[in-house]
Design an enzyme around this catalytic site. Sequence first.
Site, PDB file in Angstrom:
ATOM      1  N   SER A 107      -1.252  -1.243   2.389  1.00  0.00           N
ATOM      2  CA  SER A 107      -2.506  -0.504   2.562  1.00  0.00           C
ATOM      3  C   SER A 107      -3.617  -1.311   1.928  1.00  0.00           C
ATOM      4  CB  SER A 107      -2.394   0.861   1.876  1.00  0.00           C
ATOM      5  OG  SER A 107      -3.658   1.453   1.683  1.00  0.00           O
ATOM      6  N   TYR A 120      -0.409   6.884  -4.534  1.00  0.00           N
ATOM      7  CA  TYR A 120      -0.353   6.137  -3.279  1.00  0.00           C
ATOM      8  C   TYR A 120      -0.744   4.683  -3.507  1.00  0.00           C
ATOM      9  CZ  TYR A 120      -1.238   4.924   1.615  1.00  0.00           C
ATOM     10  OH  TYR A 120      -1.224   4.321   2.855  1.00  0.00           O
TER      11      TYR A 120
END
Length: 217
Positions: A107, A120
């Site tokens: 990400s 995350y």
Amino acid sequence: RAYPLATREELDATIAAIGPVATAVQLDVRDADAVQAAIDATDELAVVVNAAGVVWGGAPLWEMPAVAWREVVDVNVTGVFHTVSAAVPAMLARPTPRTGRIVALASAGSSRGLPQMAAYSAAKHAVVGLVRSVAGELVDSGITINAVAPGSTRTPILDASAAVYGLADVEAFTEHHPIGRLLEPTEVADAVSWLCSSGAAAVTGSVVAVDGGMTAV
């Protein structure tokens, strides 16, 4: 998370679109035995893409429930560990000269902090560390491993992220992309596909940013 995961119907539709060369196997990447069984049932394993992921957010880290932390880390990081641990021996068992391609979805949050989404971000940082380390362990094997780091992409997870930040519309994330728009899933898939190709044989241990310039500018 408060967003729906992919359904069996969606999986079957994907398999149908691919055609008879594809077979669907539904499993939880947190289950090492299930991942191993899926790998064992695959003949001449050549490509593995780690794309399972979940997100949780909406509060500072110290207010995050422990169960949410475990789920984010177990799916996003331990799931990759289980898959790589099962896939690499199967790839190494192939005769030389061998080839193999492993890609993990990271990400844009793997290279920067994400307030209210610390778990995350931490998990995706860990994915990058895993990929780079394993790349060093696979030197001269013919097997490459890389990560793709997408920016804001039109997926259910982006909808969940918008809710975390109290945004009425995912289009608000466009401001983080110098190219001036959100990403489409096919654009991320194209990068993954290239890393799985013979043309990417010299690329390993890399993090390919598909983020519209988000982390470059």
